[in-house]
Scaffold this motif. Structure first.
Motif, short mmCIF file in Angstrom:
data_model
loop_
_atom_site.label_atom_id
_atom_site.label_comp_id
_atom_site.label_asym_id
_atom_site.label_seq_id
_atom_site.Cartn_x
_atom_site.Cartn_y
_atom_site.Cartn_z
N ASN A 1 38.38 -11.00 41.57
CA ASN A 1 37.74 -11.73 40.48
C ASN A 1 36.39 -12.28 40.92
O ASN A 1 36.24 -12.75 42.05
CB ASN A 1 38.63 -12.90 40.04
N ILE A 2 35.42 -12.23 40.02
CA ILE A 2 34.18 -12.97 40.19
C ILE A 2 33.84 -13.61 38.85
O ILE A 2 34.16 -13.06 37.79
CB ILE A 2 33.01 -12.11 40.70
N SER B 1 37.50 -19.94 25.03
CA SER B 1 36.92 -20.69 26.13
C SER B 1 36.63 -19.82 27.35
O SER B 1 35.84 -20.20 28.22
CB SER B 1 37.81 -21.85 26.54
N PHE B 2 37.27 -18.66 27.41
CA PHE B 2 36.97 -17.72 28.49
C PHE B 2 37.29 -16.30 28.06
O PHE B 2 38.11 -16.07 27.16
CB PHE B 2 37.69 -18.08 29.79
N ILE B 3 36.62 -15.37 28.70
CA ILE B 3 36.85 -13.94 28.49
C ILE B 3 36.98 -13.29 29.86
O ILE B 3 36.22 -13.59 30.78
CB ILE B 3 35.67 -13.28 27.72
N LEU B 4 37.97 -12.42 29.98
CA LEU B 4 38.18 -11.63 31.19
C LEU B 4 37.89 -10.17 30.88
O LEU B 4 38.41 -9.64 29.89
CB LEU B 4 39.61 -11.75 31.70
N ILE C 1 37.86 -4.83 39.26
CA ILE C 1 37.11 -6.06 39.40
C ILE C 1 37.25 -6.80 38.09
O ILE C 1 37.15 -6.20 37.01
CB ILE C 1 35.63 -5.82 39.77
N GLU C 2 37.60 -8.07 38.17
CA GLU C 2 37.76 -8.91 36.98
C GLU C 2 36.52 -9.80 36.87
O GLU C 2 36.25 -10.61 37.74
CB GLU C 2 39.01 -9.79 37.13
N LEU C 3 35.78 -9.62 35.79
CA LEU C 3 34.63 -10.46 35.51
C LEU C 3 35.10 -11.57 34.58
O LEU C 3 35.63 -11.29 33.50
CB LEU C 3 33.52 -9.66 34.84
N THR C 4 34.95 -12.80 35.01
CA THR C 4 35.40 -13.95 34.21
C THR C 4 34.20 -14.72 33.69
O THR C 4 33.36 -15.16 34.46
CB THR C 4 36.28 -14.89 35.06
N LEU D 1 28.13 -12.27 30.56
CA LEU D 1 29.14 -11.21 30.63
C LEU D 1 28.56 -9.85 30.28
O LEU D 1 28.80 -8.87 30.99
CB LEU D 1 30.33 -11.55 29.72
N ASP D 2 27.80 -9.77 29.21
CA ASP D 2 27.23 -8.48 28.82
C ASP D 2 26.31 -7.91 29.90
O ASP D 2 26.36 -6.71 30.20
CB ASP D 2 26.46 -8.61 27.50
N LYS D 3 25.50 -8.76 30.49
CA LYS D 3 24.58 -8.32 31.55
C LYS D 3 25.37 -7.83 32.76
O LYS D 3 25.02 -6.81 33.36
CB LYS D 3 23.66 -9.48 31.93
N SER D 4 26.44 -8.53 33.11
CA SER D 4 27.25 -8.13 34.26
C SER D 4 27.99 -6.83 34.01
O SER D 4 28.03 -5.95 34.86
CB SER D 4 28.24 -9.25 34.63
N VAL D 5 28.58 -6.69 32.83
CA VAL D 5 29.27 -5.44 32.49
C VAL D 5 28.29 -4.28 32.55
O VAL D 5 28.58 -3.22 33.12
CB VAL D 5 29.94 -5.54 31.09
N ALA D 6 27.10 -4.46 32.00
CA ALA D 6 26.08 -3.40 32.02
C ALA D 6 25.67 -3.07 33.45
O ALA D 6 25.50 -1.89 33.80
CB ALA D 6 24.86 -3.83 31.20
#
Length: 123
Positions: A9-10, A40-43, A55-58, A15-20
């Motif tokens: 996890n990081i 309140s959060f998205i994984l 990899i889990e982007l939180t 989130l969109d920028k990291s996924v891209a």
């Protein structure tokens, strides 16, 4: 009793920028997304399509300041089957943050400053 790796996890600010980034820089694909009921959060889980390791982007809604990564001694590592092409690609992306030519490796950093070690498949 046996344990196997599932995911790392990081936490990310955008989130969109990291996924891209993980899609473009490493070819990872989103395989699962979970949005909490109160939003309140998205994984977002991404994987390479080969190993099953994710990899889990939180993303945390209320987080606005950059994460303290300390001395950034923690990092992810990925292997590539074409080290020279990967190096050229990441150089053009402008995301190489450290090179260790004697060891034959280099590091890229993601939008939040996390380092990812790039290793040739032969290692």
């Amino acid at each position: 009793m046996k344990f196997t790796f599932d995911h790392n996890n990081i936490n990310v600010l955008d989130l969109d920028k990291s996924v891209a980034f993980y899609k473009e820089a490493l070819g990872f694909e989103e395989v699962k997304r979970y949005t909490h009921d109160d939003e309140s959060f998205i994984l977002v889980f991404m994987e390479d399509g080969t190993t099953g390791h994710r990899i889990e982007l939180t993303w945390l809604r209320d987080r606005t300041e950059a994460y303290n990564l300390g001395e950034n001694e923690f990092h992810l590592a990925v292997k590539t089957d074409d080290f020279d092409a990967a190096y050229d690609f990441h150089k053009n992306m402008g995301c190489i943050c450290y090179e260790n030519k004697p060891m034959g490796i280099y590091f890229i950093n993601d939008p939040d400053g996390y380092w990812i070690e790039i290793i040739p498949a032969r290692m």
